[in-house]
Design an enzyme around this catalytic site. Structure first.
Site, mmCIF file in Angstrom:
data_model
loop_
_atom_site.group_PDB
_atom_site.id
_atom_site.type_symbol
_atom_site.label_atom_id
_atom_site.label_comp_id
_atom_site.label_asym_id
_atom_site.label_seq_id
_atom_site.Cartn_x
_atom_site.Cartn_y
_atom_site.Cartn_z
ATOM 1 C CB THR A 170 -6.999 -2.105 46.130
ATOM 2 O OG1 THR A 170 -5.852 -1.302 45.873
ATOM 3 C CG2 THR A 170 -6.867 -3.420 45.375
ATOM 4 C CG HIS A 171 -6.966 0.986 49.437
ATOM 5 N ND1 HIS A 171 -7.029 0.791 50.793
ATOM 6 C CD2 HIS A 171 -6.071 0.078 48.971
ATOM 7 C CE1 HIS A 171 -6.190 -0.173 51.140
ATOM 8 N NE2 HIS A 171 -5.599 -0.638 50.048
ATOM 9 C CB SER A 292 -33.243 16.695 38.411
ATOM 10 O OG SER A 292 -33.501 17.903 39.087
ATOM 11 C CE LYS A 298 -28.472 15.488 38.996
ATOM 12 N NZ LYS A 298 -27.211 15.055 39.585
ATOM 13 C CG ASN A 300 -30.329 11.958 38.892
ATOM 14 O OD1 ASN A 300 -29.193 12.360 38.651
ATOM 15 N ND2 ASN A 300 -31.304 12.750 39.287
ATOM 16 C CD GLU A 305 -29.306 7.450 43.310
ATOM 17 O OE1 GLU A 305 -29.976 8.149 44.080
ATOM 18 O OE2 GLU A 305 -28.994 7.826 42.164
ATOM 19 C CD GLN A 337 -50.543 -12.010 64.618
ATOM 20 O OE1 GLN A 337 -51.205 -13.014 64.770
ATOM 21 N NE2 GLN A 337 -50.997 -10.804 64.877
ATOM 22 C CE LYS A 340 -47.656 -15.495 60.534
ATOM 23 N NZ LYS A 340 -47.035 -15.393 61.881
HETATM 24 N N1 ARG Z 1 -51.775 -15.433 63.642
HETATM 25 C C1 ARG Z 1 -51.004 -16.211 64.532
HETATM 26 C C2 ARG Z 1 -49.520 -16.044 64.199
HETATM 27 O O1 ARG Z 1 -49.246 -15.530 63.193
HETATM 28 C C3 ARG Z 1 -51.393 -17.652 64.427
HETATM 29 C C4 ARG Z 1 -51.106 -18.458 65.640
HETATM 30 C C5 ARG Z 1 -51.997 -18.092 66.762
HETATM 31 N N2 ARG Z 1 -51.746 -18.886 67.888
HETATM 32 C C6 ARG Z 1 -52.186 -18.569 69.110
HETATM 33 N N3 ARG Z 1 -51.868 -19.363 70.072
HETATM 34 N N4 ARG Z 1 -52.882 -17.475 69.323
HETATM 35 O O2 ARG Z 1 -48.645 -16.433 64.942
#
Ligand code: ARG
Length: 477
Positions: A170-171, A292, A298, A300, A305, A337, A340
């Site tokens: 602990t600690h 290294s 070394k 590592n 990490e 968008q 993604k």
């Molecule tokens: N590539 C767009 C996205 O990833 C698809 C949807 C586009 N919709 C629009 N109303 N322009 O969100």
């Protein structure tokens, strides 16, 4: 990305977008195209886009919005596109913005004008939400499997080292002796909760936005229950505005990924400490270590990490999506968008981290002797001594805590261990102390005497590890 920019710049004359350019006279600026295009990353879910389109086409036929013959042509075309993707033959065109329009436009080339009917009663807004849900659901299941594999490796090691004694901290100060098996099983428990967070998220990911169209629903008599069934969702989303604008189905798994990554990062930190000279608790094989470029001696633990580092990236993805969302009015805006790349990056980072920790777990070699020596250090059995006074001499715990404190202080000045004290020396601190006290002063005795549920005694750890190994073996079947 570089390739993508080159491609845009090579185009001499950019025509207005073929798919939605009806009301436009002017062509698009290159910067507009470059900014807008997502195809170099959203092509990742081409399978999901195609599957959702197939479900949509079948539904359009069943509801007689298109003919069965038309639907068949569309499905055949989409399946051809899928095989082209799978064999790496599909050519992505950044001028067509995204994966949805790349596929639709290619479908036109393949089957002609009937392809133009596919987009009836849907919009890219419900399409992209559907694709992302299908994609994330798939990845959640992959993560659940990877977690199971890691849990199994950890449990096997816990079983192997169920009675290896080491210091518990602990600690980051030596606290009490524990067993290595117990320490490893702590991670198995954490990972079990991580797994259940993904399982739980899947329940909400599994709601179907398809058919919400742009945001208001559609005038066509579509059957949303049918696409729900076809795509393995549990129910159609009940509000079309919510269906196209919600992204909590991404935020939730990203938060589960962040928590999981944090667990892996803590494990990594321990590996880094344990291989360091100060601890010297375990050995990582050369195959999982790096050298290294200047210091020849070394070896590592870069791999651990990097897992620790990726945790930072993953947490940033969660924060990024939250910040993107926080000021967005309903319903769809193109900001969405941005969900993604950060999601994909977080998923890639957690997958490789899980695999790395799995490899480390498989190959780490504990140094039994060093662990035991460290467990005997720093008066680690002082609590056992205090407990003994309570149990055997009926001293109240607060009192025994104080007496033990005095004994520790004495040992410190004499530079001896608790177990090295003579009985006469001990009696000076409480006259009734007898030889029975020597049953609790070693690290081994300390762990053996732990009997509460969930504690570190080798007996219990052995049972717990066996239970986990069996359970995880069955889960994998
Ligand atoms: N590539 C767009 C996205 O990833 C698809 C949807 C586009 N919709 C629009 N109303 N322009 O969100």
């Amino acid at each position: 990305e570089v390739f993508f920019k080159l491609k845009v710049n090579m185009v001499k004359k950019i025509n207005k977008n073929k798919m939605w350019g009806g009301r436009f006279n002017a062509d698009q600026d290159k910067i507009m195209i470059e900014m807008n295009s997502s195809v170099n990353f959203d092509s990742r879910f081409y399978t999901e886009d195609i599957n959702a389109s197939i479900a949509h086409a079948k539904m359009l036929a069943k509801t007689k919005i298109i003919t069965s013959k038309e639907a068949r042509k569309i499905v055949v075309g989409l399946n051809k596109i899928k095989s082209e993707f799978e064999s790496g033959k599909f050519n992505l065109d950044p001028l067509l913005e995204d994966i949805h329009m790349n596929i639709e436009s290619n479908l036109q080339k393949k089957i002609g004008d009937v392809a133009k009917k596919l987009h009836t009663g849907r919009s890219r807004n419900d399409q992209v939400a559907t694709d992302m849900r299908l994609y994330i659901r798939k990845e959640c299941n992959v993560m659940i499997n990877l977690i199971c594999n890691l849990q199994l490796e950890l449990s096997k090691k816990a079983l192997k080292y169920y009675d290896f004694i080491m210091p518990g901290f602990t600690h980051l100060q030596v606290a009490q002796p524990v067993t290595l098996g117990h320490h490893l099983l702590a991670y198995v428990e954490m990972l079990e909760r991580d797994k259940s967070r993904f399982q739980d998220a899947i329940k909400r990911i599994n709601q179907n936005p398809l058919g919400a169209a742009a945001l208001a629903g559609t005038t066509f008599p579509i059957d949303r229950n049918m696409t729900t069934k076809e795509l393995g969702f549990t129910e159609p989303m009940a509000n079309s505005i919510d269906a196209v604008s919600a992204r909590d189905f991404i935020i939730e798994p990203l938060s589960a990924i962040s928590i999981l990554a944090t667990h892996l990062s803590r494990f990594s930190e321990e590996i880094i400490l344990w291989v360091s000279d100060g601890f010297n608790f375990i050995e990582l094989p050369e195959s999982l270590s790096t050298g290294s470029s200047i210091m020849p001696q070394k070896k590592n633990p870069d791999i651990a990490e990097l897992v620790r580092g990726k945790n930072g990236r993953i947490i940033s993805a969660l924060l990024s999506i939250l910040v993107v969302m926080k000021g967005l009015p309903l319903a769809y805006s193109k900001d969405l968008q941005e969900d993604k790349e950060l999601t994909f990056d977080a998923i890639d980072s957690i997958m490789i981290s899980l695999r790395a920790i799995n490899a480390i777990t498989k190959k780490l070699k504990p140094k039994k002797e060093n662990l035991l020596i460290a467990a005997e250090e720093s008066y680690s059995t002082a609590t056992d001594l205090a407990d003994w006074l309570v149990a055997n001499l009926n001293v109240p715990f607060r009192e025994s805590h104080k007496i033990t404190g005095h004994i520790v202080k004495y040992c410190e000045t004499k530079k001896i261990k608790l177990s090295e004290m003579k009985i006469d020396e001990l009696k000076k601190f409480h006259k009734d102390i007898n030889n029975g006290i020597y049953d609790v002063l070693s690290a081994k005795q300390s762990v053996n005497h732990k009997k509460s549920f969930g504690s570190t005694s080798p007996l219990m750890v052995n049972k717990a590890a066996k239970k986990w190994v069996n359970k995880l073996h069955n889960e994998k079947k």
